[in-house]
Scaffold this active site. Sequence first.
Site, PDB file in Angstrom:
ATOM      1  N   SER A 142      -6.382 -34.141   7.461  1.00 12.10           N
ATOM      2  CA  SER A 142      -5.620 -33.604   6.335  1.00 12.10           C
ATOM      3  C   SER A 142      -4.517 -34.617   6.021  1.00 12.10           C
ATOM      4  O   SER A 142      -4.112 -35.385   6.902  1.00 12.10           O
ATOM      5  CB  SER A 142      -4.989 -32.264   6.726  1.00 12.10           C
ATOM      6  N   TYR A 155      -0.609 -26.294  12.160  1.00 12.21           N
ATOM      7  CA  TYR A 155      -1.627 -27.028  11.393  1.00 12.21           C
ATOM      8  C   TYR A 155      -1.333 -28.530  11.411  1.00 12.21           C
ATOM      9  O   TYR A 155      -2.230 -29.344  11.652  1.00 12.21           O
ATOM     10  CB  TYR A 155      -1.650 -26.497   9.959  1.00 12.21           C
TER      11      TYR A 155
HETATM   12  P1  NAI Z   1     -12.639 -22.806   3.853  1.00  8.92           P
HETATM   13  O1  NAI Z   1     -11.833 -21.693   4.389  1.00  8.92           O
HETATM   14  O2  NAI Z   1     -13.253 -22.702   2.518  1.00  8.92           O
HETATM   15  O3  NAI Z   1     -13.788 -23.191   4.912  1.00  8.92           O
HETATM   16  C1  NAI Z   1     -13.567 -23.228   6.285  1.00  8.92           C
HETATM   17  C2  NAI Z   1     -14.827 -22.732   6.991  1.00  8.92           C
HETATM   18  O4  NAI Z   1     -14.621 -22.812   8.409  1.00  8.92           O
HETATM   19  C3  NAI Z   1     -15.150 -21.271   6.677  1.00  8.92           C
HETATM   20  O5  NAI Z   1     -16.505 -21.136   6.295  1.00  8.92           O
HETATM   21  C4  NAI Z   1     -14.876 -20.555   7.972  1.00  8.92           C
HETATM   22  O6  NAI Z   1     -15.681 -19.406   8.172  1.00  8.92           O
HETATM   23  C5  NAI Z   1     -15.173 -21.643   8.990  1.00  8.92           C
HETATM   24  N1  NAI Z   1     -14.564 -21.382  10.284  1.00  8.92           N
HETATM   25  C6  NAI Z   1     -13.286 -20.999  10.537  1.00  8.92           C
HETATM   26  N2  NAI Z   1     -13.118 -20.802  11.847  1.00  8.92           N
HETATM   27  C7  NAI Z   1     -14.312 -21.075  12.441  1.00  8.92           C
HETATM   28  C8  NAI Z   1     -14.765 -21.041  13.791  1.00  8.92           C
HETATM   29  N3  NAI Z   1     -13.957 -20.693  14.796  1.00  8.92           N
HETATM   30  N4  NAI Z   1     -16.055 -21.361  14.049  1.00  8.92           N
HETATM   31  C9  NAI Z   1     -16.892 -21.710  13.043  1.00  8.92           C
HETATM   32  N5  NAI Z   1     -16.514 -21.752  11.748  1.00  8.92           N
HETATM   33  C10 NAI Z   1     -15.235 -21.436  11.465  1.00  8.92           C
HETATM   34  O7  NAI Z   1     -11.663 -24.064   3.914  1.00  8.92           O
HETATM   35  P2  NAI Z   1     -11.816 -25.605   3.483  1.00  8.92           P
HETATM   36  O8  NAI Z   1     -10.660 -25.910   2.648  1.00  8.92           O
HETATM   37  O9  NAI Z   1     -13.173 -25.920   3.014  1.00  8.92           O
HETATM   38  O10 NAI Z   1     -11.559 -26.287   4.903  1.00  8.92           O
HETATM   39  C11 NAI Z   1     -12.434 -27.224   5.506  1.00  8.92           C
HETATM   40  C12 NAI Z   1     -11.611 -28.237   6.270  1.00  8.92           C
HETATM   41  O11 NAI Z   1     -10.825 -29.000   5.354  1.00  8.92           O
HETATM   42  C13 NAI Z   1     -10.622 -27.624   7.269  1.00  8.92           C
HETATM   43  O12 NAI Z   1     -10.638 -28.392   8.462  1.00  8.92           O
HETATM   44  C14 NAI Z   1      -9.294 -27.788   6.555  1.00  8.92           C
HETATM   45  O13 NAI Z   1      -8.214 -27.859   7.456  1.00  8.92           O
HETATM   46  C15 NAI Z   1      -9.503 -29.098   5.822  1.00  8.92           C
HETATM   47  N6  NAI Z   1      -8.598 -29.348   4.720  1.00  8.92           N
HETATM   48  C16 NAI Z   1      -8.606 -28.554   3.595  1.00  8.92           C
HETATM   49  C17 NAI Z   1      -7.747 -28.812   2.564  1.00  8.92           C
HETATM   50  C18 NAI Z   1      -7.716 -27.956   1.338  1.00  8.92           C
HETATM   51  O14 NAI Z   1      -6.785 -28.134   0.519  1.00  8.92           O
HETATM   52  N7  NAI Z   1      -8.666 -27.059   1.121  1.00  8.92           N
HETATM   53  C19 NAI Z   1      -6.806 -29.947   2.608  1.00  8.92           C
HETATM   54  C20 NAI Z   1      -6.881 -30.718   3.816  1.00  8.92           C
HETATM   55  C21 NAI Z   1      -7.754 -30.423   4.817  1.00  8.92           C
END
Ligand code: NAI
Length: 254
Positions: A142, A155
Amino acid sequence: MGSLQGKTAIVTGGASGIGRAAARLLAREGAAVTVADVNETGGQAVVQAITAAGGKAIFVRCDVSRPAGCREAVAETIAAFGSLDILFNNAGIIRRADVLQTTEAEWDQVMAVNVKSIFLMSKYAIPHLAAGGGGSIINTGSGWGLVGGGDAVSYCASKGAVVNMTRAMAIDHGPQNIRVNCICPGDTDTDMLRSEARQLGESDETFLAGAADRPLQRIGTPEDIARAVLYFAGDQSAWTTGAILVVDGGGLAG
Ligand code: NAI
């Protein structure tokens, strides 16, 4: 023919947001994809979309903060597709709170899902990557792995760890031809970003408008990040390892 024809990938957090877009793009490029997530409904929908488009995918319901879930995700992938070439460690959660407001349980949970999962998934995946002559591990960091942010202490700690463990893993596993790189997205329109607005008590509208205040004047789409995943997954990045790629519309440029 796609650039990943004959390859197999695991995408953690593949049921939603960035993981979903990456799973679909990798599959479109020919990879067989395992969608590994706690969210069964979302994960099955991604698998259905991939197979409807002519691709190959399976869903594994697993909690990647636990060893059993990670072992199973790898074992089911090998059972279904026979090999493993690409691991996208992407599952993540966020708690918008400072040290005083963050409980110990929340701290442990954020570190387990965002950091320990990468350790565990890599532990079980690396022997298979090595057996196939090498492979690519991509970790989702991130912008807040590189600079600090307010009300997100657990985080920020977790993503700082992801950035530096990427470099350490690149050093350890380069001789096995396993490349390890990290993508640091800026604010990207996903469920997680919208959950931050709720946690901070702001409307989605106000929060998203603030997030768009960056040189390219918009927030990211999951597909913006997925294209960087594709770059690291395939031979285009054959001599790149230990790299930290910021994909954020210029948010950290200033
Ligand atoms: P999102 O919430 O849409 O997707 C995250 C996914 O991870 C979900 O499908 C959730 O069910 C799954 N998940 C959560 N805990 C879990 C576990 N214990 N075991 C298996 N699956 C699990 O969020 P997003 O934004 O797509 O996030 C993806 C990555 O991107 C994360 O690592 C987040 O920190 C990172 N990120 C996101 C940003 C944003 O602005 N959306 C910015 C910077 C980094």
